[in-house]
Scaffold this active site. Structure first.
Site, mmCIF file in Angstrom:
data_model
loop_
_atom_site.group_PDB
_atom_site.id
_atom_site.type_symbol
_atom_site.label_atom_id
_atom_site.label_comp_id
_atom_site.label_asym_id
_atom_site.label_seq_id
_atom_site.Cartn_x
_atom_site.Cartn_y
_atom_site.Cartn_z
ATOM 1 C CG ASP A 173 60.854 42.447 -104.967
ATOM 2 O OD1 ASP A 173 60.898 42.358 -106.214
ATOM 3 O OD2 ASP A 173 59.826 42.719 -104.334
ATOM 4 C CD GLU B 236 47.910 29.959 -103.581
ATOM 5 O OE1 GLU B 236 48.148 31.180 -103.681
ATOM 6 O OE2 GLU B 236 48.677 29.160 -103.015
ATOM 7 C CG ASN C 220 46.670 32.542 -96.959
ATOM 8 O OD1 ASN C 220 47.400 32.032 -96.098
ATOM 9 N ND2 ASN C 220 47.068 32.735 -98.198
ATOM 10 N NE ARG D 115 48.575 28.622 -98.220
ATOM 11 C CZ ARG D 115 49.742 29.223 -98.061
ATOM 12 N NH1 ARG D 115 49.815 30.365 -97.417
ATOM 13 N NH2 ARG D 115 50.836 28.680 -98.537
ATOM 14 C CG HIS E 57 53.379 27.031 -104.011
ATOM 15 N ND1 HIS E 57 54.675 27.177 -104.454
ATOM 16 C CD2 HIS E 57 53.201 28.018 -103.099
ATOM 17 C CE1 HIS E 57 55.242 28.204 -103.850
ATOM 18 N NE2 HIS E 57 54.373 28.726 -103.006
ATOM 19 N NE ARG F 269 61.024 28.940 -98.108
ATOM 20 C CZ ARG F 269 59.783 29.150 -98.550
ATOM 21 N NH1 ARG F 269 59.468 28.898 -99.822
ATOM 22 N NH2 ARG F 269 58.848 29.590 -97.733
HETATM 23 P P1 ADP Z 1 54.717 34.890 -102.170
HETATM 24 O O1 ADP Z 1 53.222 34.637 -102.276
HETATM 25 O O2 ADP Z 1 55.547 33.643 -102.197
HETATM 26 O O3 ADP Z 1 55.103 35.841 -101.082
HETATM 27 P P2 ADP Z 1 54.334 36.325 -104.659
HETATM 28 O O4 ADP Z 1 53.696 35.325 -105.556
HETATM 29 O O5 ADP Z 1 53.509 37.436 -104.126
HETATM 30 O O6 ADP Z 1 55.158 35.624 -103.507
HETATM 31 O O7 ADP Z 1 55.567 36.955 -105.462
HETATM 32 C C1 ADP Z 1 56.366 37.948 -104.930
HETATM 33 C C2 ADP Z 1 57.489 38.266 -105.899
HETATM 34 O O8 ADP Z 1 56.961 38.514 -107.216
HETATM 35 C C3 ADP Z 1 58.214 39.540 -105.513
HETATM 36 O O9 ADP Z 1 59.293 39.251 -104.691
HETATM 37 C C4 ADP Z 1 58.661 40.087 -106.845
HETATM 38 O O10 ADP Z 1 59.921 39.524 -107.097
HETATM 39 C C5 ADP Z 1 57.684 39.543 -107.849
HETATM 40 N N1 ADP Z 1 56.721 40.554 -108.317
HETATM 41 C C6 ADP Z 1 55.563 40.897 -107.744
HETATM 42 N N2 ADP Z 1 54.935 41.861 -108.443
HETATM 43 C C7 ADP Z 1 55.711 42.138 -109.505
HETATM 44 C C8 ADP Z 1 55.627 43.050 -110.612
HETATM 45 N N3 ADP Z 1 54.595 43.876 -110.760
HETATM 46 N N4 ADP Z 1 56.619 43.036 -111.510
HETATM 47 C C9 ADP Z 1 57.667 42.213 -111.369
HETATM 48 N N5 ADP Z 1 57.810 41.332 -110.348
HETATM 49 C C10 ADP Z 1 56.855 41.298 -109.428
#
Ligand code: ADP
Length: 397
Positions: free
Chosen positions: A280, A383, A8, A89, A178, A238
């Site tokens: 975040d 994935e 990926n 991917r 996705h 976004r």
């Molecule tokens: P992407 O693959 O689109 O980068 P992810 O699926 O990894 O995103 O999700 C990232 C988001 O998930 C982070 O910005 C955060 O908001 C949330 N996140 C990740 N881990 C945790 C956790 N342990 N507790 C709460 N929220 C989390």
């Protein structure tokens, strides 16, 4: 026992997993980060060990060689030939791909022709594919597309109401994203719906990037992301869907160029833009607890967008048997799951077990109560295993 590697890649990163197939056993995984910068980071996890080194990784070819060499050095494989196939991917498959395919001159050319639709992603994927081809010239490679699962949508679900000749001439339509994750979630979700005729699932992949998909009989009928991942629900940075005239108006009032505003809508909006705190959700929710107004607003907007799409897809599917929460936020954030379920409860009779939900992070569970009109499950997505399955299916079986 066959070793398959999933890859990926991004413009400056390369994540990999090595699988034993068909057992679907992960032998090792890792990540090359900061490719192209002077200070690279290379992480590899195997067994209960994790090694991190900081080599210079000037390009993807060096990253590919580095990771394969380290597999040999650590005795994980004895030679490169042990890897029987790679699965890559690919974010954008356009109109060409409704399933995974073997990389050959034709598929490579088509993926290249789709670069304008996913400039950063498809270009990086090709660079990475070519890097692996250099190091593993005789190993077959498979392309697995984020868009493929969504190709079963009907025109009413994928067309935009712009002049039809434009849609036709430039292939402008909803492609979604996705798809590999939603496909995995549909397969896992169906296990909760044994005996249900024509099962209806709404899967919510809610991470930093987020999308919602309506699934009937295991197939996608509608999805929230659009021509690109900018569409659909609000995300980390976004906007998601909004009145298209906002674009023009922002250009006019700020004097910014269309490209600058497009970047703003992709990278400076969503959670980050509204909260003015962070992209975040953890930071935003922390600020919500402290009563910060912009954080409360961002969080309320986010939850409402998710609930609105679930409502839309409930109608599109003619009901729903299962709602799935997945990805970073969906798997780990009980507050978001609770808030969305609360927004759905009056109209759709959704009820979740508060205590069970509050303690659940990163694990699969059915969180709806017995009297909920729709089942609700948390399912961690995977994935990579879908990529490994397709690479095995196409190259080995
Ligand atoms: P992407 O693959 O689109 O980068 P992810 O699926 O990894 O995103 O999700 C990232 C988001 O998930 C982070 O910005 C955060 O908001 C949330 N996140 C990740 N881990 C945790 C956790 N342990 N507790 C709460 N929220 C989390």
């Amino acid at each position: 026992m066959t070793k398959i590697m999933t890859i990926n890649s991004g413009s400056s990163s390369l994540k990999f997993k090595l699988y034993e197939m068909p057992e679907e056993k992960v032998i090792c995984s890792g990540n090359a980060e900061r490719i192209g910068l002077p200070d690279g980071i290379f992480t590899i996890k195997y067994g209960d060990k994790k090694d991190v080194t900081y080599p210079a990784i000037p390009n993807h070819s060096v990253a590919a060689k580095l990771l394969l060499d380290s597999l040999v050095e650590k005795g994980i494989i004895s030679s490169f030939d042990e890897i029987k196939a790679t699965g890559h991917r690919i974010v954008q498959g356009g109109k060409y791909f409704s399933k995974s395919v073997l990389f050959d001159a034709d598929s490579e050319a088509k993926i290249e022709s789709l670069i304008p639709l996913a400039p950063l992603h498809n270009a990086a994927h090709l660079t990475c594919y070519r890097a692996f081809k250099e190091v593993l010239p005789n190993t077959p490679a498979v392309a697995v597309f984020d868009t493929a699962y969504h190709q079963t949508m009907e025109p009413q679900d994928y067309l935009f109401p712009i002049p039809y000749e434009l849609s036709q001439k430039y292939d402008i339509r909803r492609y979604g994203a996705h798809g590999t994750s939603h496909n995995y979630l549909a397969l896992e979700g169906l296990k909760y719906l044994e005996g249900v005729e024509h099962p209806k699932i709404i899967s919510c992949h809610i991470g930093s990037g987020a999308s919602i998909t309506a699934i009937k009989d295991g197939k996608c009928v509608a999805t929230s992301m659009g021509l690109t991942p900018l569409g659909g629900i609000m995300m980390g940075t976004r906007t998601g869907d909004m009145d298209p005239s906002v674009f023009n108006y922002v250009c006019t009032v700020t004097g910014k160029s269309p490209e600058e505003v497009y970047q703003m809508f992709n990278k400076k909006s969503g959670f980050l833009g509204v909260s003015q705190i962070s992209n975040d959700s953890r930071d935003v929710l922390e600020a919500v607890e402290k009563g910060v107004e912009t954080a409360i607003l961002a969080n309320d907007l986010f939850n409402r967008r998710i609930a609105d799409f679930i409502g839309q897809y409930f109608v599109r599917l003619g009901g729903a048997d299962l709602i799935i929460f997945s990805a970073g936020i969906g798997e780990n954030e009980p507050r978001t799951r609770q808030a969305v379920s609360d927004l759905l409860s009056e109209a759709l009779g959704v009820k979740i077990n508060k205590e069970l939900n509050a303690g659940l992070r990163g694990k699969e569970a059915l969180i709806s109560t017995k009297d909920s009109r729709i089942k609700v499950a948390v399912i961690p997505t995977d994935e990579e295993v879908m990529i490994a399955r397709d690479a095995y299916e196409i190259c080995i079986k």
